[in-house]
Design a protein around this motif. Sequence first.
Motif, PDB file in Angstrom:
ATOM      1  N   ARG A 230       0.827  -1.206   0.000  1.00 54.43           N
ATOM      2  CA  ARG A 230       0.000   0.000   0.000  1.00 54.43           C
ATOM      3  C   ARG A 230       0.865   1.262   0.000  1.00 54.43           C
ATOM      4  O   ARG A 230       0.446   2.289  -0.548  1.00 54.43           O
ATOM      5  N   MET A 231       2.045   1.174   0.596  1.00 52.59           N
ATOM      6  CA  MET A 231       2.935   2.322   0.527  1.00 52.59           C
ATOM      7  C   MET A 231       3.331   2.595  -0.914  1.00 52.59           C
ATOM      8  O   MET A 231       3.437   3.762  -1.341  1.00 52.59           O
ATOM      9  N   ARG A 232       3.534   1.543  -1.689  1.00 55.68           N
ATOM     10  CA  ARG A 232       3.859   1.723  -3.107  1.00 55.68           C
ATOM     11  C   ARG A 232       2.676   2.295  -3.888  1.00 55.68           C
ATOM     12  O   ARG A 232       2.872   3.016  -4.877  1.00 55.68           O
ATOM     13  N   GLU A 233       1.475   1.973  -3.469  1.00 52.93           N
ATOM     14  CA  GLU A 233       0.314   2.603  -4.105  1.00 52.93           C
ATOM     15  C   GLU A 233       0.273   4.100  -3.800  1.00 52.93           C
ATOM     16  O   GLU A 233      -0.078   4.909  -4.662  1.00 52.93           O
ATOM     17  N   ILE A 234       0.623   4.454  -2.577  1.00 53.93           N
ATOM     18  CA  ILE A 234       0.611   5.874  -2.198  1.00 53.93           C
ATOM     19  C   ILE A 234       1.682   6.652  -2.960  1.00 53.93           C
ATOM     20  O   ILE A 234       1.437   7.758  -3.443  1.00 53.93           O
ATOM     21  N   THR A 235       2.877   6.072  -3.078  1.00 51.17           N
ATOM     22  CA  THR A 235       3.964   6.780  -3.765  1.00 51.17           C
ATOM     23  C   THR A 235       3.913   6.588  -5.280  1.00 51.17           C
ATOM     24  O   THR A 235       4.654   7.266  -5.998  1.00 51.17           O
ATOM     25  N   ALA A 236       3.073   5.660  -5.766  1.00 46.64           N
ATOM     26  CA  ALA A 236       3.041   5.295  -7.192  1.00 46.64           C
ATOM     27  C   ALA A 236       4.407   4.787  -7.644  1.00 46.64           C
ATOM     28  O   ALA A 236       4.881   5.101  -8.736  1.00 46.64           O
ATOM     29  N   GLY A 237       5.050   4.024  -6.785  1.00 45.98           N
ATOM     30  CA  GLY A 237       6.351   3.476  -7.150  1.00 45.98           C
ATOM     31  C   GLY A 237       7.128   2.947  -5.969  1.00 45.98           C
ATOM     32  O   GLY A 237       6.759   1.934  -5.374  1.00 45.98           O
ATOM     33  N   PRO A 238       8.180   3.653  -5.531  1.00 41.68           N
ATOM     34  CA  PRO A 238       9.084   3.126  -4.503  1.00 41.68           C
ATOM     35  C   PRO A 238       8.456   3.052  -3.117  1.00 41.68           C
ATOM     36  O   PRO A 238       7.460   3.712  -2.826  1.00 41.68           O
ATOM     37  N   ASN A 239       9.087   2.259  -2.278  1.00 40.69           N
ATOM     38  CA  ASN A 239       8.681   2.106  -0.888  1.00 40.69           C
ATOM     39  C   ASN A 239       9.218   3.289  -0.074  1.00 40.69           C
ATOM     40  O   ASN A 239      10.092   4.034  -0.509  1.00 40.69           O
ATOM     41  N   PHE A 240       8.664   3.457   1.119  1.00 41.42           N
ATOM     42  CA  PHE A 240       9.126   4.437   2.100  1.00 41.42           C
ATOM     43  C   PHE A 240       9.738   3.649   3.250  1.00 41.42           C
ATOM     44  O   PHE A 240       9.306   2.537   3.541  1.00 41.42           O
ATOM     45  N   PHE A 241      10.737   4.192   3.938  1.00 48.18           N
ATOM     46  CA  PHE A 241      11.479   3.364   4.895  1.00 48.18           C
ATOM     47  C   PHE A 241      10.602   2.815   6.015  1.00 48.18           C
ATOM     48  O   PHE A 241      10.941   1.809   6.636  1.00 48.18           O
ATOM     49  N   LEU A 242       9.444   3.430   6.280  1.00 44.46           N
ATOM     50  CA  LEU A 242       8.519   2.882   7.262  1.00 44.46           C
ATOM     51  C   LEU A 242       8.075   1.467   6.889  1.00 44.46           C
ATOM     52  O   LEU A 242       7.786   0.647   7.757  1.00 44.46           O
ATOM     53  N   GLY A 243       8.028   1.177   5.590  1.00 40.80           N
ATOM     54  CA  GLY A 243       7.575  -0.139   5.134  1.00 40.80           C
ATOM     55  C   GLY A 243       8.704  -1.082   4.777  1.00 40.80           C
ATOM     56  O   GLY A 243       8.470  -2.130   4.169  1.00 40.80           O
ATOM     57  N   MET A 244       9.952  -0.723   5.129  1.00 45.62           N
ATOM     58  CA  MET A 244      11.108  -1.539   4.762  1.00 45.62           C
ATOM     59  C   MET A 244      11.569  -2.420   5.908  1.00 45.62           C
ATOM     60  O   MET A 244      11.451  -2.050   7.080  1.00 45.62           O
ATOM     61  N   GLN A 245      12.150  -3.542   5.572  1.00 47.29           N
ATOM     62  CA  GLN A 245      12.860  -4.366   6.535  1.00 47.29           C
ATOM     63  C   GLN A 245      14.290  -3.844   6.685  1.00 47.29           C
ATOM     64  O   GLN A 245      14.763  -3.052   5.856  1.00 47.29           O
ATOM     65  N   PRO A 246      14.990  -4.258   7.769  1.00 47.81           N
ATOM     66  CA  PRO A 246      16.373  -3.808   7.955  1.00 47.81           C
ATOM     67  C   PRO A 246      17.218  -4.135   6.729  1.00 47.81           C
ATOM     68  O   PRO A 246      17.082  -5.193   6.125  1.00 47.81           O
ATOM     69  N   GLY A 247      18.070  -3.211   6.347  1.00 46.69           N
ATOM     70  CA  GLY A 247      18.918  -3.419   5.184  1.00 46.69           C
ATOM     71  C   GLY A 247      19.480  -2.105   4.692  1.00 46.69           C
ATOM     72  O   GLY A 247      19.210  -1.031   5.256  1.00 46.69           O
ATOM     73  N   PRO A 248      20.280  -2.135   3.627  1.00 46.90           N
ATOM     74  CA  PRO A 248      20.934  -0.920   3.127  1.00 46.90           C
ATOM     75  C   PRO A 248      19.946   0.182   2.734  1.00 46.90           C
ATOM     76  O   PRO A 248      20.199   1.364   3.010  1.00 46.90           O
ATOM     77  N   ASP A 249      18.830  -0.173   2.090  1.00 47.50           N
ATOM     78  CA  ASP A 249      17.867   0.850   1.669  1.00 47.50           C
ATOM     79  C   ASP A 249      17.254   1.549   2.877  1.00 47.50           C
ATOM     80  O   ASP A 249      17.095   2.782   2.888  1.00 47.50           O
ATOM     81  N   TYR A 250      16.921   0.749   3.889  1.00 48.75           N
ATOM     82  CA  TYR A 250      16.358   1.345   5.109  1.00 48.75           C
ATOM     83  C   TYR A 250      17.374   2.287   5.747  1.00 48.75           C
ATOM     84  O   TYR A 250      17.040   3.428   6.110  1.00 48.75           O
ATOM     85  N   GLU A 251      18.611   1.833   5.908  1.00 49.79           N
ATOM     86  CA  GLU A 251      19.618   2.650   6.574  1.00 49.79           C
ATOM     87  C   GLU A 251      19.898   3.931   5.796  1.00 49.79           C
ATOM     88  O   GLU A 251      20.048   5.006   6.385  1.00 49.79           O
ATOM     89  N   ARG A 252      19.944   3.825   4.468  1.00 49.91           N
ATOM     90  CA  ARG A 252      20.205   5.010   3.645  1.00 49.91           C
ATOM     91  C   ARG A 252      19.108   6.054   3.831  1.00 49.91           C
ATOM     92  O   ARG A 252      19.382   7.230   4.106  1.00 49.91           O
TER      93      ARG A 252
END
Length: 467
Positions: free
Chosen positions: A127-149
């Motif tokens: 649903r976060m991708r529906e809101i952004t019409a594309g990428p995820n937001f870090f609130l919806g991410m699991q631990p990892g490089p994208d979240y930390e960045r």
Amino acid sequence: MGAALSSLLSTLLGGLTALLGAALDTLAAVLGNWLRGLAGLWGLGRLAWRERRGEGSLAGRVLPHLARPSGQRDLFAVLRAFWPTLKLSAALVKAYPNAGTAIVTRRADVLEVLRRDADFAVVYEPRMREITAGPNFFLGMQPGPDYERDATAMRLAVRHTDVPAFVAPRAAALAREIVAGAGGALDVPARLGGPVAADVIQTYFGLGPALGAPDRATMIAEATAMFWFLFNDLGADPEVGAKGRAAAASARKWLDAAIAARKASPGEGDSVLARLAALQKAGAPGLDDLSVRNNLIGLYIGAIPTLSKAATLALDELLDRPAELRAACNAAKAGDAETVAGHVWEALRFNPHNPVVYRRALRETRIARGTLRSRRIPEGAMVFAATHSAMFDSLDVPDAGQFRIDRPWETYIHWGEGLHRCFGAEINRAVIPAMLTPLLAQPNLRRTGPRVDGGTPFPQSLPVAFG
């Protein structure tokens, strides 16, 4: 030799006494937990007996009681005592894929679930991708490089030092202005909670009308629709989905325009958006225009409904407690910010804005290992970590059923726990008491009508008068 033996016996006796005392304390706590569970069961049984002859199904008449905080506490007391982790084959959440449900009620187990990010994942990404019409937001991410960045970039722009320096004083000043101009009566969420929360987005985040952002009323409506769609729409209601997607489309459009306008005039003032633009210009990773917009939309969603709802519910609880309301009002008049805040957070414990946090099990695992209440959680199960229950667990929270304003801050789980603890927790902690203090400082503060939610997860009205 005699003296040494006497000393040894004295030490052993002291140790046994301490051990016996600890065992008795533990036994008393366990028995007390069971008694509270029986009391909750008795209360629910009496309710069912009273409602047995009403119209419609018994469940339909009992469920509204369980939607109220007092009813939830009765139910959670029963579960904590006899079924600390209740597993159901039914999928209570329809909005996100899952394989059944587990309801976790003991404080230690709730915190365990929220801290074990590798095993219990946030589910919001689709649903976060529906809101952004594309990428995820870090609130919806699991631990990892994208979240930390992404999280690191936002921490550089949203600084804890901003809260006492600007955010809280600005919220307090606006609240004073609103209360002073209210003419002795106002509707709390509509005229105080919502406008103050929207002002945080406009002034601190730098998303004001000068950059093409909408007015406060539109901001409140948009953020609320998206929040409902993302977090509260467990039944996958098509109408909620349509409103959330429409609000997201509008927000994406004006946020893109605001980002472009700020980049065209980068030297005008200090705000979160201005800092992000500066970081982008300096070549910070993960801060292209799309990433900036997605991070801002995530914070926009979280800030307005949370601030307004939590403030309204805390005041609603105080209004039902004359002695506590009087003490909070006296503290507000005396400028005692710490005592006001203590009343606000304790009131929110009794009337929480978010009684459960849900996660999905990434793999089959166990919680509460090494205890008699240890339970297996199957892969794909949606786990309801009942934070409301956790804050009333008498085995870990002293005098859990009493209203006490001297509790350590760690008692409260208002903003979640672990990696995905609310990003704006420090803002919430400062702004909510700040916005309520000018109202609490008024003489003869009283409600003039019931709180009305209007079939939504958010308070729509709480009319009060003063003076």
